[in-house]
Enzyme design. Structure first.
Site: not given
Ligand code: MRU
Length: 343
Positions: A45-47, A86, A193, A234, A244-245
């Site tokens: 996970r994480g963009a 996603r 996370q 994201d 973002n999250k």
């Molecule tokens: O749902 P996730 O864990 O994929 O969400 C991740 C985030 O919101 C991160 O902050 C974002 O992707 C940036 S990662 C460098």
């Protein structure tokens, strides 16, 4: 060094992020479908990491073909499957677009050539992501003073990228430059996370880190214990609005109230020039079990109605600066963001 995702002769290897911090398990994925499921279920996970996984998933799908008979149809099916995983992470679509462009240029070549070109591209995207994060780190660390307490939300670290991280990359670069950084990590409900991944990364590297629950952020800002906020993204709209999250928006509002700078660190591949404002960013709605259950424990009555948006949008007026591999931009984002793509 944390190994998030790697291309190997046996398949795509990923650390299973659902099991951290309790277990460090590496899974090997051999088909595009398996990679798609790994993205959906948040093994990865994480963009930016999702972007790398998407490229590797496509390369894997094409590598597994034994005939060129339905090549275009096969490519379209594989990409469409990966695309459905996603919806908010811009890097997913960015990676698919990059792989598609290369496929179009090479589709008339022999199958082995198409396979090797796409494999090489996926590996290149992985390598470039680490280099880009290091550049983001160098630009970002210049914004930080010699001694600082920083709040971060979610995980925008090595685990959310091919390595090094965006927001945590800035923190790593500051520490490498001798700065005395104390990290405050929001635990980041519902998937944790912050506590499971950011805290794990910081402890692993010996960077001082205090874990707090999301609801404690205001308390620490009000008592002057936080001097800046730094998060990843994201998807960033053309006007600088940042998805973002979930919970990031609340942190940004709190930062504004306490006159604390709110920084966003992200590669250009997270910026969506086709999305004018945050209003148009699709917000992923995830399974409500993420809210009502944790590791087999029920946290809420079965009859209650539950919502689980995975992301929120922070309006650009709350964003002090966006840190990219091409430099740091500020308001007016309508001018400074397009200029980044001309550098
Ligand atoms: O749902 P996730 O864990 O994929 O969400 C991740 C985030 O919101 C991160 O902050 C974002 O992707 C940036 S990662 C460098």
């Amino acid at each position: 060094m944390i190994r998030t995702i790697e291309w190997t002769d046996e398949g795509v290897v990923m650390i299973d992020q659902r099991l951290l911090p309790n277990e460090e398990v590496y899974n090997t994925y051999q088909t595009a479908e398996e990679v798609a499921e790994a993205i959906e279920s948040m093994v990865i996970r994480g963009a930016p990491a999702i972007g790398v996984a998407a490229a590797m998933g496509i390369a894997l799908g094409i590598k597994n073909l034994s005939t060129k008979d339905h090549l275009e149809e096969d490519f379209a099916k594989i990409s469409a499957r990966i695309e459905r995983t996603r919806p908010t992470a811009r890097n997913l679509f960015w990676a698919i677009e990059r792989m598609t462009r290369l496929f179009e240029e090479n589709k008339n070549q022999p199958l082995e050539k198409v396979q090797s070109v796409l494999t090489t591209e996926a590996i290149t995207i992985h390598r470039e992501d680490i280099e880009i994060n290091r550049q983001i780190g160098q630009h970002g660390q210049q914004l930080l003073s010699k001694k600082m307490n920083l709040l971060t939300h979610c995980n925008a670290g090595a685990l959310a990228t091919a390595g090094y991280g965006t927001a945590l990359g800035v923190i790593r670069a500051a520490v490498e430059n001798g700065k005395n950084i104390q990290v405050f990590a929001d635990e980041t409900r519902p998937c944790l996370q912050g506590s499971r991944l950011t805290a794990w990364e910081m402890v692993k590297e010996g960077i001082p880190c205090t874990l707090i629950t999301d609801s404690m952020a205001g308390y620490f800002m009000k008592s002057n214990q936080i001097q800046a906020v730094i998060v990843g993204a994201d998807r960033i709209a053309r006007n600088g609005d940042v998805a973002n999250k979930i919970g990031t928006y609340s942190v940004a509002v709190l930062a504004k109230e306490h006159r604390i700078p709110f920084y966003v660190a992200a590669p250009l591949s997270t910026i969506d020039m086709d999305t004018p404002t945050g209003e148009e960013i699709p917000i992923e709605q995830r399974d409500t079990q993420e809210v009502t259950e944790f590791m087999g424990h029920t946290l809420a009555p079965a009859a209650v109605s539950v919502a689980n948006p995975a992301f929120d949008v922070t309006p650009h007026r709350l964003v002090s600066a966006i840190i990219t591999e091409k430099g740091v931009v500020r308001v007016p984002y309508g001018e400074s963001i397009p200029a980044l793509f001309k550098k």
